[in-house]
Write an enzyme that holds these catalytic residues in place. Structure first.
Site, short mmCIF file in Angstrom:
data_model
loop_
_atom_site.label_atom_id
_atom_site.label_comp_id
_atom_site.label_asym_id
_atom_site.label_seq_id
_atom_site.Cartn_x
_atom_site.Cartn_y
_atom_site.Cartn_z
N GLY A 69 0.81 -1.22 0.00
CA GLY A 69 0.00 0.00 0.00
C GLY A 69 0.85 1.27 0.00
O GLY A 69 0.51 2.26 -0.66
N ASN A 148 -7.94 3.73 8.83
CA ASN A 148 -7.33 2.58 9.49
C ASN A 148 -7.47 2.60 11.00
O ASN A 148 -7.41 1.57 11.64
CB ASN A 148 -5.85 2.46 9.12
CG ASN A 148 -5.12 3.78 9.16
OD1 ASN A 148 -5.52 4.74 8.49
ND2 ASN A 148 -4.07 3.86 9.95
N GLN A 176 -7.62 -0.30 3.68
CA GLN A 176 -8.44 -0.90 4.76
C GLN A 176 -9.81 -1.38 4.27
O GLN A 176 -10.46 -2.16 4.97
CB GLN A 176 -8.64 0.12 5.89
CG GLN A 176 -7.38 0.42 6.67
CD GLN A 176 -6.89 -0.74 7.53
OE1 GLN A 176 -7.65 -1.63 7.91
NE2 GLN A 176 -5.61 -0.72 7.84
N SER A 196 -3.60 -3.49 -0.51
CA SER A 196 -2.47 -4.25 0.04
C SER A 196 -2.93 -5.64 0.44
O SER A 196 -4.01 -5.80 1.01
CB SER A 196 -1.95 -3.49 1.26
OG SER A 196 -0.87 -4.16 1.84
N ALA A 197 -2.08 -6.65 0.16
CA ALA A 197 -2.49 -8.05 0.39
C ALA A 197 -2.59 -8.42 1.87
O ALA A 197 -3.46 -9.19 2.26
CB ALA A 197 -1.51 -8.99 -0.31
N HIS A 198 -1.69 -7.85 2.69
CA HIS A 198 -1.61 -8.38 4.06
C HIS A 198 -2.77 -7.93 4.96
O HIS A 198 -2.88 -8.38 6.10
CB HIS A 198 -0.24 -8.07 4.70
CG HIS A 198 -0.02 -6.66 5.12
ND1 HIS A 198 -0.12 -6.26 6.42
CD2 HIS A 198 0.33 -5.55 4.42
CE1 HIS A 198 0.18 -4.97 6.52
NE2 HIS A 198 0.45 -4.51 5.31
N THR A 234 11.79 -7.33 -11.00
CA THR A 234 11.31 -8.71 -11.12
C THR A 234 10.15 -8.93 -10.15
O THR A 234 10.25 -8.56 -8.98
CB THR A 234 12.46 -9.70 -10.84
OG1 THR A 234 13.50 -9.42 -11.78
CG2 THR A 234 12.01 -11.14 -10.97
N CYS A 322 4.60 5.76 19.84
CA CYS A 322 5.65 6.04 20.82
C CYS A 322 6.89 6.52 20.09
O CYS A 322 7.48 5.76 19.34
CB CYS A 322 6.01 4.76 21.57
SG CYS A 322 5.08 4.55 23.05
N1 PLP Z 1 -2.84 2.99 3.86
C1 PLP Z 1 -3.59 2.57 4.89
C2 PLP Z 1 -4.94 3.18 5.12
C3 PLP Z 1 -3.11 1.57 5.75
O1 PLP Z 1 -3.84 1.17 6.78
C4 PLP Z 1 -1.81 1.04 5.50
C5 PLP Z 1 -1.23 0.02 6.41
O2 PLP Z 1 -1.46 0.04 7.59
C6 PLP Z 1 -1.08 1.49 4.40
C7 PLP Z 1 -1.63 2.47 3.61
C8 PLP Z 1 0.27 0.93 4.08
O3 PLP Z 1 0.14 -0.34 3.49
P1 PLP Z 1 1.39 -1.35 3.48
O4 PLP Z 1 1.56 -1.84 4.87
O5 PLP Z 1 0.98 -2.45 2.53
O6 PLP Z 1 2.57 -0.60 2.97
#
Ligand code: PLP
Length: 382
Positions: A69, A148, A176, A196-198, A234, A322
Site C-alpha cells: 500500500g 485505518n 483498509q 495491500s495483500a496483508h 522482477t 511512541c
Molecule cells: N494505507 C492505509 C490506510 C493503511 O492502513 C496502510 C497500512 O497500515 C497502508 C496504507 C500501508 O500499506 P502497506 O503496509 O501495505 O505498505
C-alpha cells in the site's frame, strides 16, 4: 491468544500459503524469460491479476502489482503532480495514513501545493469542502476509502463524481476497505486505487495500484519493462499469487464476512458502551468498517491498557505512536476534535473472519476489569 489487531495485519490463510508454495520452490523461473518453464510463473501472475481486478470491478489490465500500500500511495501522488507542469496542487484529508501525508509533505518541499482538509467529529469529510478546494491547477484529489484507526468510511462515490465534473484525477487509498466492503471502481468514479495483500489474509510486501484504463500515468520505479512498462523490478511471484488467492477468498466470502463481523462488532460496542462508564466510541456509528471498534476510556492511557490486555493474551492497538519516549496522540483522533489527552486514551480493536463471540466476550470482561483497576488506583479519576 486473542488477536484483535487485524487492521495492522491479518493472519495469512492456509490456502494462500499453499497457493504460494510452488512459486517459492518448483516454479522459480523469472516471469520475463521466454522458455516455457518461466511461462508458469507468468501465467500465475496474470491469473492473480484477474482475481484482484474482479474484487473491485476493474479490468485486469488496470491492475499493477507493487510492494504494498505504501508504494501504491507514493506512486499515485508523485506521478499525479508530474503529469502536467501547470498542475501541482493536491487535495487530501487530515486523517490519511502517513503513506499519503508524508508523501504529500515531501512533494510540498519539491514545490507542490497541498490542501489538507479537516473532517467532522466522526471522521467524515464533507464532499462540498472538496469541491470548494478545487483550483484550476489541482492535479489530484486523494481521499482514503476507510480510515485505518477509526474505521470511518468516506463518501467516495460523491467525491469521485465531483472530481470528474471538475476534470480532476481521483485517487483513493483503499488499503483498509479492499476486500472488506463492496467496491466498484466504475461506480465510485475512481481513477487510481491503492490496496495491500496483508490486510486481507494475504502475504506482506505485495499490493496493487489500479490505474484506470486509458490514463497516461508514469512509473515510480524505473528499470525493466515489467507490469507493462509501468513498474520495474522482477515480480514477487509467490506474493502476487498469494494476493490473488486472498482476493478470490475475499470475493467469495464478502457478504457472509461483513454480516458476521458487523454483528460481532456491534455486540462488542454495545457491551463496552453499556457496561463500562466514561467511555466514548470514536468514529462513525453508521459509516464504519465491519471489523472496527475504537474507544476512548476516560482517565486511562491507551498504551497502559494495551500492556494489560497483552498480559491477558489479547492483542490490540492504540492510535498513538511512541516516539523518543513520549506518546504522540493520533493525528486521526485529534482531527475528529479530541483533545491530546482524550486521543491518548484510545484503544482500537479490529476483528477478523475467525474472531468468535467468546473472544469478544472475554475481551469485554478483561476491559471491564482493567478499566476498573486503573481507575481505582488513579488519584486523578473520580
Ligand atoms: N494505507 C492505509 C490506510 C493503511 O492502513 C496502510 C497500512 O497500515 C497502508 C496504507 C500501508 O500499506 P502497506 O503496509 O501495505 O505498505
Amino acid at each position: 491468544m486473542i488477536y484483535l489487531d487485524n487492521a495492522a495485519t491479518t493472519k495469512p490463510k492456509k490456502e494462500v500459503i499453499e497457493a504460494m508454495m510452488p512459486y517459492l520452490t518448483d516454479y522459480y523461473g523469472n516471469p520475463s524469460a521466454i522458455y516455457q518453464f518461466a511461462g508458469e510463473a507468468k501465467a500465475a501472475i496474470e491469473n492473480a491479476r484477474e482475481s484482484c481486478a474482479r474484487l473491485i470491478g476493474a479490468k485486469a489490465s488496470a491492475i499493477h502489482f507493487t510492494s504494498g500500500g505504501t508504494e501504491s500511495d507514493n506512486w499515485a501522488l508523485v506521478q499525479a503532480v508530474r503529469l502536467n507542469p501547470d498542475k501541482k496542487h493536491i487535495i487530501i484529508i487530515r486523517i490519511e495514513h502517513h503513506a499519503i501525508l508524508h508523501t504529500a509533505q515531501a512533494l510540498r518541499l519539491e514545490g507542490s501545493e497541498v490542501t489538507v482538509l479537516g473532517v467532522d467529529e466522526r471522521g467524515r469529510i464533507n464532499p462540498k469542502d472538496i469541491e470548494d478546494a478545487i483550483r484550476p491547477d489541482t492535479a489530484l484529489i486523494s481521499v482514503m476509502t476507510a480510515n485505518n484507526e477509526i474505521g470511518t468510511i468516506e463518501p467516495i462515490e460523491e467525491i469521485g463524481r465531483i472530481a470528474h465534473e471538475h476534470g480532476v484525477l481521483f485517487h483513493t487509498d483503499a488499503v483498509q476497505a479492499f476486500g472488506q466492503i463492496p467496491l466498484d471502481v466504475n461506480k465510485l468514479n475512481v481513477d487510481l486505487l491503492s490496496a495491500s495483500a496483508h490486510k486481507i489474509y494475504g502475504p506482506k510486501g505485495v499490493g496493487l495500484l489500479y490505474i484506470k484504463e486509458g490514463l497516461k500515468f508514469g512509473s515510480l520505479l524505473h528499470g525493466g519493462g515489467q507490469e507493462r512498462n509501468r513498474r520495474a523490478g522482477t515480480e514477487n511471484v509467490a506474493g502476487i499469487v498469494g494476493f490473488g488467492k486472498a482476493c478470490d477468498i475475499a470475493y467469495e466470502s464478502l457478504d457472509d464476512r461483513m454480516k458476521r463481523e458487523s454483528e460481532l462488532r456491534d455486540h462488542l460496542i454495545h457491551r463496552v458502551l453499556t457496561e463500562i462508564s466514561d467511555v466514548n466510541l470514536n468514529g462513525d456509528p453508521v459509516h464504519r468498517l465491519p471489523n472496527n471498534a475504537n474507544f476512548s476510556f476516560r482517565g486511562i492511557e491507551g498504551e497502559s491498557l494495551l500492556i494489560m490486555l497483552d498480559m491477558r493474551g489479547i492483542c490490540a492497538s492504540s492510535g498513538s505512536a511512541c516516539t523518543a519516549g513520549s506518546i504522540d496522540p493520533s493525528h486521526v483522533l485529534l482531527a475528529t476534535g479530541l483533545s491530546p489527552e482524550e486521543a491518548r486514551e484510545s484503544v482500537r480493536l479490529t476483528l477478523s473472519d475467525e474472531t468468535t463471540m467468546e473472544e469478544i466476550d472475554q475481551t469485554v470482561e478483561a476491559l471491564k476489569q482493567i478499566v476498573h483497576d486503573f481507575r481505582e488506583m488513579s488519584p486523578l479519576y473520580n
